[in-house]
Design an enzyme around this catalytic site. Structure first.
Site, PDB file in Angstrom:
ATOM      1  N   LYS A  90       0.689  -1.770   0.320  1.00 47.99           N
ATOM      2  CA  LYS A  90       0.301  -0.495  -0.171  1.00 47.99           C
ATOM      3  C   LYS A  90       0.809   1.218   0.096  1.00 47.99           C
ATOM      4  CE  LYS A  90      -3.818  -2.445   1.476  1.00 47.99           C
ATOM      5  NZ  LYS A  90      -3.653  -3.707   1.876  1.00 47.99           N
ATOM      6  N   THR A  99       6.508 -21.716   0.458  1.00 45.98           N
ATOM      7  CA  THR A  99       5.630 -20.685  -0.007  1.00 45.98           C
ATOM      8  C   THR A  99       7.271 -20.063  -0.224  1.00 45.98           C
ATOM      9  OG1 THR A  99       4.681 -18.698  -0.774  1.00 45.98           O
ATOM     10  CG2 THR A  99       5.358 -18.849   1.129  1.00 45.98           C
TER      11      THR A  99
END
Length: 409
Positions: free
Chosen positions: A247, A276
């Site tokens: 953001k 991941t």
């Protein structure tokens, strides 16, 4: 068996409930933000983006772009795998050090997104504290709710920002049990903020840990962009601060910042971290450049607040139903899902103004709205044009406007 019927039926339910989402095909233009190209069914069109979470426009900052391009040219595009297999790329090490320093914590741990950092962070922390009770604000983001759910711990939901209710729940918990208070510092749909010091007072009184989501505040509040906890002078009192790189910092990824032992334990136990692929070096370098710039530059934060204040003033003066907000979030109330979608469509198709409708389940039914997020790059002319476009759409759809004389008082 007609397997496709399951999916078409599910989609039909969303359409019947007016919850089916349509994405706009947008092409952002570096150097021209908030302008973008909308690839519509009638061909490409210039539009103004009014709902981006790139709050400060850092996704187009020359330092950030330069760091990404230089690092990609030097180190390649990918991370090469998980950190356990491929090792940790050095820009990621630098990034975690920068984040720990930003929040005044011993360590930080980076994840692939803010959603994952909440979902994985909360669930792992709680699982490592047997018999833990979670006390969660009723308005917490879905990523936090999922983290609570996956922990399988007992949970207590306290009314939004209601310290009396939170204390009642804390008082009822066996003092010998571990407790985690989970809340957001700035709630993105209404723009209201948490009473962080009051929450920390209760946490200290009842020996609870605190976990604060700074996603919509980090980079934008506090003297160096440390977030709303820094702004309220409470950063050192919160045990775990969670944030995003996607953001205000204009990149990608999420993180937690806390003690070295807590971060190491999450690193060692969290499936959402272990299994991941790591963030690529170029993204890490870009995020680090954004954080370093915002630590020393207040221009973006000051300009951002001034632009948000002007947008609220102009929209209120035009008689639009701007919902109260003390932060950079500017919600305009609609209260009907179909009208909200129609308003968004008309703004885009006829005024070149892109604002996504916010409907259930993101907000409660009956509180549908347009969520406007001014940036430092929305000048006076763009704000005035937005107000004119909104008034036109409100009148065409028969949506109520406030008395302009009263709104101007």
């Amino acid at each position: 068996m007609d397997y496709e019927a399951y999916f078409t039926t599910a989609l039909g339910r969303l359409r019947d409930e007016r919850r089916y989402r349509v994405f706009a095909d947008l092409e952002r233009l570096a150097g021209r933000f908030p302008r973008a190209i909308w690839h519509s069914s009638q061909g490409p069109r210039d539009v103004i983006v009014w709902c981006s979470n790139d709050y400060l426009g850092m996704g187009q900052h020359p330092k950030v772009i330069g760091a990404m391009v230089e690092t990609a040219a030097r180190m390649g595009t990918g991370a090469g795998g998980t950190r356990n297999i491929a090792g940790t790329n050095h820009p990621l090490v630098d990034l975690e050090r920068e984040l720990a320093d930003l929040h005044g914590k011993e360590a930080a741990l980076v994840f692939t997104s803010g959603y994952v950092s909440n979902e994985t962070g909360i669930s792992t922390i709680v699982k490592l504290m047997p018999d833990c009770v979670i006390l969660s604000d009723a308005w917490n983001h879905n990523s936090m709710i999922e983290g609570v759910r996956q922990s399988r711990a007992e949970k207590q939901i306290f009314r939004h920002n209601d310290m009396t209710h939170l204390e009642e729940l804390l008082r009822a918990v066996d003092p010998r049990r571990p407790k985690l208070i989970a809340f957001e510092t700035l709630y993105s749909m209404d723009g209201d903020v948490a009473p962080i010091n009051q929450i920390c007072d209760l946490a200290e009184r009842y020996e609870a840990m605190t976990y604060a989501d700074e996603v919509h505040a980090v980079g934008m509040y506090g003297p160096r962009g440390g977030g709303m906890a820094a702004h309220q002078g409470a950063m050192q009192r919160v045990d775990v601060l969670e944030g995003t790189l996607a953001k205000a910092f204009g990149c990608l990824g999420g993180y937690i910042a806390a003690s070295a032992a807590l971060c190491d334990a999450v690193r060692s136990y969290a499936p959402g971290f272990i299994f991941t692929t790591a963030l690529p070096p170029a993204i890490c370098a870009a995020a680090t450049a954004a954080i370093r710039h915002l630590k020393s530059s207040n221009f973006e934060r000051e300009r951002h607040q001034e632009r948000a204040a002007r947008a609220k003033a102009v929209l209120n003066a035009a008689g639009l139903p701007v919902m109260p907000s003390d932060t950079h979030i500017v919600p305009v109330f609609v209260g009907n899902p179909e009208k909200c979608k129609e308003a968004s469509d008309l703004l885009l198709a006829e005024h070149g103004v892109y604002i996504q409708p916010i409907n259930y389940p993101t907000v409660p039914k009956g509180t549908e709205r347009l969520r406007i997020t001014p940036t430092p790059y929305h000048d006076d002319a763009l704000i005035d044009a937005l107000a004119e476009a909104l008034v036109d759409v409100w009148e065409r759809l028969g949506l109520p406007l406030k008395d302009r004389a009263l709104a101007a008082e």
